[in-house]
Design an enzyme around this catalytic site. Structure first.
Site, PDB file in Angstrom:
ATOM      1  N   LEU A  81       0.698  -1.102   0.072  1.00  0.00           N
ATOM      2  CA  LEU A  81      -0.077   0.018   0.003  1.00  0.00           C
ATOM      3  C   LEU A  81       0.901   1.376   0.033  1.00  0.00           C
ATOM      4  O   LEU A  81       0.754   2.092   0.851  1.00  0.00           O
ATOM      5  CB  LEU A  81      -1.035   0.089   1.329  1.00  0.00           C
TER       6      LEU A  81
ATOM      7  N   TYR B 281       5.072  12.369   8.884  1.00  0.00           N
ATOM      8  CA  TYR B 281       6.306  11.498   8.424  1.00  0.00           C
ATOM      9  C   TYR B 281       7.381  12.114   9.571  1.00  0.00           C
ATOM     10  O   TYR B 281       7.766  13.565   9.774  1.00  0.00           O
ATOM     11  CB  TYR B 281       6.922  11.859   7.099  1.00  0.00           C
TER      12      TYR B 281
END
Lengths: 562, 562
Positions: free
Chosen positions: B238, B484
């Site tokens: 994914l 992130y």
């Protein structure tokens, strides 16, 4: 001619009688009608070689009162359990209610109920008030091996609601139809799965007043059944709205669900994306009631900006150039129109009549400019989104249309189409009163087999004498589109009709289309599932079915071809 | 200062020795490097209180030759079967090869291999030449209960390639890396699953020459690992590319796959949409090798129009206003930027150094205009698509940035960022030579918990003394984004590092983020899967696993937490 044009059949203009068969199969609002207009009537008379006399007598109108004696297979004890769970006022063993909630909107069901032909009906109807009741019911039914069918808005066109094994039908739209939470920051709305389109959309449009939000919102999903279909139904049948080319299909619009299954309740993650393995939400999409009951939905919403909507329409010389333009638009990367629809020559011929374009200045201009009747193809579209975006989409589409030989028809046809967008299903009632059947089938195709599928399916349909076949492409993607076939025929024989319908479905798949783009499979087209998906993919569905529903109580009896 | 600024550590500038440990863990091109620039070195020296002397000696460089004696658990007969299937030249029992293809790109693997610590390695390596060989191998392994791990490009950052049960590792990128068919009409490309990013993208960019097509194309998927990751890997983990806000994630970009499983081979439908029940393709997305081997992929492609690309960047006063602007853009419905990235204050501080903006006229202007160092936040973006679209996206983003207090930095920062977009993983090698660790974790969040997750994860990381934490949001959706985290620390103790890393993962999930946005789960974060998804969802994964792989041969031993 003057005489002909003033002729109007004696359309039914009153609601069905209470408790009649007609009150069950009639689509939508009991007081709602869409009578075929004069031009369509003329066309039908010509096609079927009918005279005004043929429109005098109606037969099999289904006005008889439902007076059935079909014993419920549930025991008194079982019934009392359901009464205890959902309250006596929310359950029913009455035959009328049981027939009503066992019926969808297939043409076959209409034909049968007009003839008082009743198949299997559920044993009991329950209108659960909340998801804990659904949990109790599923648990109990699993223990007692009582089948469960879920009824949302009742608009299934493939026997998705048919209780092949009897049992209990759960009607979700009666009570489980609330908005639980509007999250403006995340642009999501959490709702009971039984909420119908208008309830949801109205609340979102009025979010400023109802939820003190900064913006107004829209759900983005407007199938033809919008007014009578439920959010849960949209998801489990993989529905698609008339503006899907911009907003996406139901599968794209659902963010998370809660589903009650015999194997327990599942609440899927509601992140905008997550790389945590195969997503259980994805399995629930399209599950058509065979795994469990979707009770709650988190739905993505969009800012409601009708002031930015642009309308535009074109006429093309032929189907080829309309398709060429559509593909160029779909692959052009400037954003997609919302409504986006091209009609083939036969549908255009009728559409120009139905939308009231025939006889206008546009009609004359088209003919003058060489867009020949029965060859020319109509294109209608809108664009949604921010102002700069909708303007640009319209501008780019116009450029492409010009290059592919299209003539601009202003916003007129799209604006004529829009108000009737949910009304076509009402035609069925009127036509069938005079033995004329109107039905639809649809498929999804890739660009490179569009012409083949269109041609072969039309060939099959038109091989039947005196049969009208209107087709359009809508729901566009860079990789292909949906082909929608509307066929009109005069037929009284149920089996003959079923054979004809089956032939169309087989032709769709044989010519390379998929079994359904957005109607789902139900129990009607399931017979082709294994051939279509292959044994190995069907085995995966069986494995999932066995996991979620080891006692086979969830919508048993052929749903999805299982 | 002058002295400091001219100091440069003795970075490794030569390829690893053949057959050394370093040749296994070194990222990417053996001759490829990204040496930390002078500004970063200064920062590291300050943070970790290092002097030039600390950058003199390297330890545990992993330059030793792999000289292991680890007997293969396969019998001679079994080996000869694999030799017969794929040819002697395409199999290996050699320890170096077996270690190499058992290794991914986790920091832990780097630390271990530098110390010659070797865990489990596969028993045998096979480079199948085509999908029929894969079918033979899977069938045989299933019969013999030999585990199979699939190695695409080898860039897993969560032990996805770790052969916990030994067995055979199939390397797909060696031979199964061809383009099978470019379908310009449908805008799809059919490829062997082992093809790596550049092979695919170059062929698409040169489609006019290579396939005589009318247009040039792009695959739209550019993860940081682009140069060394495979199309099959993108799908089963994914993945998400750096331009995903426009093109979509890997899950959106795959149209169909063929997968070989112990329960047979599956070829999913390749229609742009199909309402034929739960889609088996959806289950394969994210399956991380536990069901079978994806051997072929049909991928959606886009027109390649680099001439239309716009670059733009802004500086915002603080994280709050950068997030506010990003949400407004993501929900604004004018189309999405392609690259779309906002850096928090600490990443901005370093980013301005790394992209060479510090000390330029922009730096002075920012300070002059009140964008304070260590508070200000950098925004960089590009837009892709047709000319009118990219222009409009840039224009609308500028409007929103102005309203939310951003200062326009021209195209400069995005253009400075772009050439190094795939190079950051190379930093790891240089830093670790001097005992400095750089690693990343990521999550997906909804807008309404972005600040909470960001703050809590930062808090956890910064609670460790002398630790740098850079965060950015990228991969935007109307409902939220990806966060992130890049952390840099000086640590020699493996267990201490692992504890720290585990703490970050736990903090991400506890504060409301998902376990992964695009790295996948692997065997590293699987321990949290059940807590994250709930027992009932895990049970569905177990049921699928049992169906596809009843003998548990496909990537066994904790992958996805199973």
């Amino acid at each position: 001619m003057a005489n002909k044009n003033t002729f109007e059949p004696n359309w039914r203009k009153t609601a069905p009688r209470a408790n009649s068969f007609r009150s069950i199969f009639k689509y939508g609002d009991p007081e709602g009608f869409k009578h075929p207009n004069k031009r369509l009537v003329e066309e039908l008379k010509n096609t079927f070689e009918l005279s005004a006399a043929d429109f005098k007598e109606k037969e099999s109108t289904g006005d008889e009162i439902v007076d059935l004696k079909i014993p419920s297979q549930l025991s008194d004890e079982q019934i009392s359990i359901f009464q205890n769970i959902s309250g006596k006022e929310n359950v029913s063993a009455d035959e009328y209610e049981r027939l009503k909630y066992s019926t969808g909107q297939t043409l076959e069901e209409h034909m049968k109920l007009r003839r008082k032909m009743v198949g299997k009906i559920c044993d009991f109807v329950v209108h659960p008030r909340n998801k804990s009741e659904v949990e109790e019911i599923v648990k109990y039914c699993n223990k007692e091996k009582i089948p469960i069918v879920v009824y949302g808005g009742g608009t299934s066109v493939n026997f998705g609601l048919y209780p092949a094994g009897g049992g209990v039908t759960l009607v979700l739209s009666t009570h489980m139809n609330k908005i639980i939470e509007l999250n403006e920051t995340n642009q999501t709305v959490r709702v009971d799965a039984g909420i119908l389109g208008p309830q949801l959309e109205n609340a979102l449009n009025n979010a400023k007043e109802e939820f003190q939000s900064q913006y107004r919102f829209t759900c983005g999903h407007f199938p033809q059944s919008f007014e009578y279909s439920s959010v849960g139904g949209w998801i489990v049948t993989l529905g698609s709205g008339q503006q899907s080319s911009y907003y996406g299909d139901a599968a794209d619009l659902v963010l998370a669900v809660e589903m009650v299954t015999p194997a327990g309740t599942i609440r899927t993650l509601d992140f905008p994306a997550t790389a945590t393995g195969p997503k259980i939400l994805d399995l629930i999409k399209g599950s058509e009631g065979i795994f469990g009951v979707v009770v709650e939905v988190t739905w993505k919403i969009f800012r409601y900006m009708p002031e930015n909507r642009k309308y535009f329409g074109f006429i093309f010389k032929d189907w080829n150039s309309a398709v060429e333009a559509s593909r160029e638009i779909s692959q052009g990367e400037f954003g997609m129109p919302a409504v986006f629809r091209i009609s083939d020559a036969e549908e255009t011929h009728h559409g120009l009549k139905l939308y009231g374009i025939e006889g206008t200045v546009f009609d004359k201009l088209m003919s003058f400019r060489g867009f020949k009747p029965k060859e020319r193809c109509l294109f209608i579209a809108t664009s949604d989104g921010s102002r700069s975006f909708t303007k640009n989409v319209k501008r780019q589409v116009k450029k492409i249309a010009r290059k592919t030989g299209g003539m601009y028809l202003t916003s007129f046809p799209a604006k004529k189409w829009e108000p009737g967008r949910y009304k076509d299903p009402y035609l069925k009632e009127d036509l069938m009163d005079f033995g004329i059947l109107i039905d639809t089938l649809e498929t999804s195709i890739k660009w490179d087999n569009l012409f083949d599928v269109h041609q072969k399916v039309r060939q099959f349909i038109k091989a039947r004498p005196k049969t009208i076949c209107l087709s359009h492409a809508s729901h566009f993607y860079p990789q292909g589109t949906n082909l929608y076939f509307i066929f009109i025929l005069k037929e009284n024989d149920l089996q003959a009709y079923k054979n004809f319908q089956k032939g169309i479905i087989e032709t769709i798949v044989k010519s390379g289309g998929t079994l359904s783009h957005h109607h789902g499979v139900g129990k009607m087209t399931g017979f082709l599932m294994e051939k279509h998906l292959g044994r190995n993919q069907m085995n995966v569905l069986y494995a999932l079915k066995k996991h979620f529903d080891p006692n086979n109580i969830m919508n048993p009896g052929g749903q999805l071809g299982l």
